[in-house]
Design an enzyme around this catalytic site. Structure first.
Site, PDB file in Angstrom:
ATOM      1  N   HIS A  43       0.812  -1.212   0.000  1.00  0.00           N
ATOM      2  CA  HIS A  43       0.000   0.000   0.000  1.00  0.00           C
ATOM      3  C   HIS A  43       0.850   1.269   0.000  1.00  0.00           C
ATOM      4  CE1 HIS A  43      -3.690  -2.187   0.362  1.00  0.00           C
ATOM      5  NE2 HIS A  43      -3.364  -2.721   1.525  1.00  0.00           N
ATOM      6  N   ARG A  68       7.497  -5.358   3.056  1.00  0.00           N
ATOM      7  CA  ARG A  68       6.184  -5.955   2.805  1.00  0.00           C
ATOM      8  C   ARG A  68       5.975  -5.957   1.297  1.00  0.00           C
ATOM      9  NH1 ARG A  68       0.139  -4.448   4.973  1.00  0.00           N
ATOM     10  NH2 ARG A  68       0.481  -2.479   3.858  1.00  0.00           N
ATOM     11  N   GLU A 148      -5.099 -11.847   8.021  1.00  0.00           N
ATOM     12  CA  GLU A 148      -5.988 -10.689   7.967  1.00  0.00           C
ATOM     13  C   GLU A 148      -7.374 -11.025   7.422  1.00  0.00           C
ATOM     14  OE1 GLU A 148      -3.802  -7.736   5.721  1.00  0.00           O
ATOM     15  OE2 GLU A 148      -2.946  -9.245   4.404  1.00  0.00           O
ATOM     16  N   ASP A 174      -7.633  -4.770   8.024  1.00  0.00           N
ATOM     17  CA  ASP A 174      -8.233  -5.799   7.182  1.00  0.00           C
ATOM     18  C   ASP A 174      -8.898  -6.884   8.017  1.00  0.00           C
ATOM     19  OD1 ASP A 174      -7.923  -5.183   4.372  1.00  0.00           O
ATOM     20  OD2 ASP A 174      -5.772  -5.326   4.676  1.00  0.00           O
TER      21      ASP A 174
END
Length: 253
Positions: A43, A68, A148, A174
């Site tokens: 993200h 990530r 998640e 999430d």
């Protein structure tokens, strides 16, 4: 000591979270009080080039770098390790098959299928020409599978049992969406405290590491008390805004 050694010894690691692919920003937070830095490709604005250079800035600051990766980009997991990252967080690992594919990309044989081609050979792993080096790399590089979704939560025991998965990492926003069946996005929801705590307990019972993203110091303390040892706190955009607001408030009195 490596990130792996510190976490396995029971130390709590507080990590910064980088979304801005600006070298000076990465350098600044790497030299802050945080124990480590996560570069976010899912993200955040990071791409392969910014990860390559960002990992270097973090290493120069004497801190471990974590990446990530985007959803399903297990090839990038191997590249992140080649670039010098000590750990990789893989989002949306919802099944044993996902976990196995992730572990395969993270570990050299006989555990996984990672291909040889490290750009940065860390001295702490030993002589790169030896088999001992491969063993050290497999032990010292950490694979965190993100939990998640309800599907991932239901498969948690099996995911923790996958060889090559070193820990799990909770994305509470999430997780709250999944747990509420899409009714809310609330990482602070009381309804998810119990299942998230269960994730940490099951990780510890399996001899694995539990990590979580936190948006505040209060949230971080809450889950450290519940067994999480790898905790990221806020992100670089938040650090800038918080510092600016505090400075303006102090100046205006």
């Amino acid at each position: 000591m490596s990130l792996s050694s510190r976490l396995r010894a029971g130390e709590t690691i507080l990590s910064a979270w980088s979304t801005l692919p600006e070298p000076l920003t990465i350098e600044a937070i790497a030299h802050s009080a945080f124990d480590a830095v996560v570069l976010d490709m899912q993200h955040g604005g990071h791409d392969e080039a910014s990860v390559l250079h960002g990992v270097g800035h973090i290493m120069q600051a004497g801190k471990p770098a974590i990446v990530r990766i985007p959803v399903g980009r297990f090839d990038m997991a191997s590249r992140a390790l080649d670039f010098g990252a000590e750990a990789v967080i893989a989002p949306m690992v919802n099944s044993v098959e996902d976990a196995r594919r992730f572990a395969a990309a993270m570990k050299y044989p006989p555990i996984g299928e990672r291909s040889w081609g490290a750009m940065r050979n860390k001295a702490s792993y030993g002589d790169p020409r030896s088999g001992d080096y491969l063993t050290q790399v497999n032990q010292q590089t950490l694979a965190f599978a993100m939990i998640e979704t309800r599907e991932a939560f239901d498969a948690l025991d099996a995911i923790l049992g996958v060889r090559g998965i070193d820990g799990v990492f909770v994305g509470p926003s999430d997780f709250s969406i999944a747990w509420s069946n899409g009714r809310e996005v609330d990482p602070n929801s009381e309804s998810i405290v119990e299942p998230i705590t269960e994730i940490a307990s099951k990780a510890a019972a399996a001899g694995k590491i539990a990590g979580i993203y936190s948006g505040s110091a209060e949230f971080a303390r809450h889950y450290i008390e519940r067994g999480f040892r790898f905790v990221t706190v806020g992100n670089d955009k938040a650090y800038l805004c918080m510092a600016a607001e505090a400075l303006v408030k102090a100046t205006r009195g």
